[in-house]
Design a protein around this motif. Structure first.
Motif, PDB file in Angstrom:
ATOM      1  N   SER A  79       0.844  -1.253  -0.035  1.00  0.00           N
ATOM      2  CA  SER A  79      -0.008  -0.020  -0.057  1.00  0.00           C
ATOM      3  C   SER A  79       0.835   1.317   0.125  1.00  0.00           C
ATOM      4  O   SER A  79       0.623   2.240  -0.811  1.00  0.00           O
ATOM      5  CB  SER A  79      -1.095   0.012   1.002  1.00  0.00           C
ATOM      6  N   LEU A  80       1.840   1.412   0.723  1.00  0.00           N
ATOM      7  CA  LEU A  80       2.693   2.516   0.932  1.00  0.00           C
ATOM      8  C   LEU A  80       3.498   2.657  -0.289  1.00  0.00           C
ATOM      9  O   LEU A  80       3.702   3.660  -0.699  1.00  0.00           O
ATOM     10  CB  LEU A  80       3.580   2.539   2.192  1.00  0.00           C
ATOM     11  N   PRO A  81       4.330   1.801  -0.744  1.00  0.00           N
ATOM     12  CA  PRO A  81       4.893   1.890  -1.935  1.00  0.00           C
ATOM     13  C   PRO A  81       4.268   2.389  -3.078  1.00  0.00           C
ATOM     14  O   PRO A  81       4.432   3.202  -4.204  1.00  0.00           O
ATOM     15  CB  PRO A  81       5.650   0.524  -2.235  1.00  0.00           C
ATOM     16  N   ALA A  82       2.790   1.577  -3.245  1.00  0.00           N
ATOM     17  CA  ALA A  82       1.917   2.042  -4.315  1.00  0.00           C
ATOM     18  C   ALA A  82       1.637   3.528  -4.236  1.00  0.00           C
ATOM     19  O   ALA A  82       1.246   4.301  -5.339  1.00  0.00           O
ATOM     20  CB  ALA A  82       0.630   1.093  -4.084  1.00  0.00           C
ATOM     21  N   GLY A  83       1.113   4.017  -3.031  1.00  0.00           N
ATOM     22  CA  GLY A  83       0.962   5.353  -2.892  1.00  0.00           C
ATOM     23  C   GLY A  83       1.974   6.395  -3.331  1.00  0.00           C
ATOM     24  O   GLY A  83       1.784   7.258  -4.005  1.00  0.00           O
ATOM     25  N   LYS A  84       3.378   5.849  -3.044  1.00  0.00           N
ATOM     26  CA  LYS A  84       4.546   6.826  -3.541  1.00  0.00           C
ATOM     27  C   LYS A  84       4.542   6.734  -5.175  1.00  0.00           C
ATOM     28  O   LYS A  84       4.947   7.667  -5.559  1.00  0.00           O
ATOM     29  CB  LYS A  84       5.834   6.266  -2.722  1.00  0.00           C
ATOM     30  N   LEU A  85       4.306   5.454  -5.720  1.00  0.00           N
ATOM     31  CA  LEU A  85       4.272   5.451  -7.146  1.00  0.00           C
ATOM     32  C   LEU A  85       3.337   6.272  -7.899  1.00  0.00           C
ATOM     33  O   LEU A  85       3.712   6.950  -8.646  1.00  0.00           O
ATOM     34  CB  LEU A  85       4.174   3.909  -7.434  1.00  0.00           C
ATOM     35  N   VAL A  86       2.020   6.210  -7.200  1.00  0.00           N
ATOM     36  CA  VAL A  86       0.956   7.096  -7.835  1.00  0.00           C
ATOM     37  C   VAL A  86       1.174   8.527  -7.699  1.00  0.00           C
ATOM     38  O   VAL A  86       0.762   9.466  -8.373  1.00  0.00           O
ATOM     39  CB  VAL A  86      -0.323   6.648  -7.131  1.00  0.00           C
ATOM     40  N   GLU A  87       1.803   8.872  -6.331  1.00  0.00           N
ATOM     41  CA  GLU A  87       2.121  10.288  -6.231  1.00  0.00           C
ATOM     42  C   GLU A  87       3.061  10.810  -7.263  1.00  0.00           C
ATOM     43  O   GLU A  87       3.147  11.828  -7.840  1.00  0.00           O
ATOM     44  CB  GLU A  87       2.781  10.371  -4.839  1.00  0.00           C
ATOM     45  N   ARG A  88       4.076   9.720  -7.680  1.00  0.00           N
ATOM     46  CA  ARG A  88       5.107  10.082  -8.645  1.00  0.00           C
ATOM     47  C   ARG A  88       4.660  10.259  -9.987  1.00  0.00           C
ATOM     48  O   ARG A  88       4.805  11.140 -10.677  1.00  0.00           O
ATOM     49  CB  ARG A  88       6.406   9.165  -8.425  1.00  0.00           C
TER      50      ARG A  88
END
Length: 438
Positions: A79-88
């Motif tokens: 979840s957290l890596p996915a959030g950072k990916l989408v933010e980028r």
């Protein structure tokens, strides 16, 4: 099973006039509804794959529940890596990436079935769930941004309804294609070694074509989302300034209680769905075939879809805390009724739980992030991570079922619903600490 996502966008930028437009981007909205449908369909297919793999690999209940342990464990880890990916990369390309990852996971079912390797099946489930996690993180807030703030809830309701339709249709079609020829232990014992080997090959092949078709559909949908002119970022929320941590959110009492409530809710819902086919096919319960039992799994998820419509009306008129506690109490009572009965009453009471599951996740989530100000994003991330209950509770119930039997093992969901009653009545109340987070 439309779970909320970690990023919490601001919708104000899209509501300049406050009018009643449903969406400013019809193509984007259509793409999102297809995505919501697909991940609901894929998630509910696990309920069909579990009894299939249990028979194929001669697993006990605890081993079979590794499917959900791996699948929902991906939410916690990714979840957290996915959030950072989408933010980028933005919402649009986040959805494209999620679809492609899910497509790779679905394609991995072909070699897993070809080599009849349970570990490879579990790896495929993890990759598939990773893709769905990225989709959840990107698509939920994206739908909210595709038009005026005033109609955001309507767009999300439509998307979640399509998700529920997917969870309803998945077990129905999956049961027809995958579970039609499962043999019982007595029948398997009568087969020769050659016949048994041929049966295992046939059972493995039943999984290959459906998941290869799903992989192709996911890739085609990714191409469509990439090809159609969709706004990539819209009013995407700015990155956190780094002054708050997950611990800052967790120390707020109503957030901590909400995290455990999400854990219990998702765990109970997934556990019931995962055991439903095996449970209903028991002689003392439904005494029906696994393929027929899959129809009742569709009714279970279909009840959640119906309940979402009714719940939307009720939540607008009644206190959400009281309604949550009432629905959880009824769900727990229905599971307890099934545990203490047999045949038709046991069948219909456990299937009816789906109707009362309907409002729980969005209500718990909304109450969990209430009045948090700058801690909202951190609390949202914690609540998404708590979806790992869908990994832990089914595994624990599988261990119980192996030791005390599948019928009494449903005591675990009863305890989960009991906690949600507590959360609705007391745990969700705003404490003073939550009004001024540091």
């Amino acid at each position: 099973m439309a779970f909320a996502s970690a990023p919490q966008p601001s919708l104000a930028a899209n509501d300049s006039a406050g009018n009643g437009r449903f969406t400013d981007y019809p193509a984007a909205m259509a793409s999102c509804t297809l995505i919501f449908f697909m991940w609901g369909f894929l998630t509910s297919l696990n309920d069909v794959l579990i009894p299939h793999l249990k028979a194929l690999f001669t697993l006990d209940y605890s081993q079979a529940m590794l499917v959900q342990f791996v699948f929902f464990g991906a939410y916690f880890l990714m979840s957290l890596p996915a959030g950072k990916l989408v933010e980028r990369i933005g919402f649009k390309f986040g959805m494209v990436t999620g679809l492609l990852i899910a497509g790779i996971g679905a394609a991995m079912f072909w070699p897993a079935a070809q080599w009849r390797n349970y570990d490879l099946f579990l790896a495929a489930f993890f990759v598939l769930a990773t893709g769905i996690t990225v989709l959840q993180v990107a698509a939920n807030p994206y739908v909210g941004l595709l038009g005026p703030e005033r109609t955001a809830s309507s767009r999300l309701t439509l998307a979640q309804t399509l998700n529920s339709f997917g969870t309803t249709l998945g077990p129905k079609l999956g049961g027809m294609v995958i579970l039609g020829t499962i043999l019982g232990a007595d029948q398997l014992g009568k087969l020769s070694d050659a016949q048994l080997a041929a049966y295992h090959v046939q059972q493995a092949q039943l999984v290959q074509v459906p998941y290869l078709v799903l992989a192709a559909l996911l890739v085609l949908l990714a191409v469509f989302v990439w090809w159609v002119r969709l706004p990539s970022r819209l009013g995407q929320v700015a990155a956190d300034d780094g002054s708050h941590s997950l611990w800052d959110a967790l120390r707020v009492p109503h957030v901590a209680y909400a995290v455990l409530a999400i854990f219990c809710y998702v765990g109970a819902e997934v556990s019931i769905g995962s055991f439903l086919i095996s449970y209903l096919s028991q002689p003392e319960i439904g005494n029906i075939s696994e393929a027929h039992a899959a129809d009742y799994v569709a009714y279970y998820w279909g009840g959640a879809m119906l309940g979402r419509f009714v719940g939307t009306f009720l939540l607008a008129r009644f206190n959400p805390r009281q309604l949550l506690a009432l629905f959880a109490a009824i769900a727990g009572a229905l599971v307890l009724t099934s545990m203490l009965s047999h045949h038709a009453l046991a069948m219909y009471s456990i299937v009816a739980v789906g109707l009362f599951n309907s409002i729980m996740f969005p209500t718990i989530f909304a109450l969990g992030i209430e009045r948090l100000g700058p801690l909202t994003d951190k609390a949202s991330s914690l609540l998404v991570m708590a979806i790992v209950g869908g990994a832990v509770i089914p595994k624990l119930q599988g261990m119980l079922a192996d030791h005390i039997g599948i019928h009494p093992a449903f005591v675990l969901p009863v305890l989960c619903y009991a906690y949600i009653v507590f959360y609705g009545r007391r745990g969700s109340k705003i404490r003073e600490l939550a009004t001024s987070p540091k």
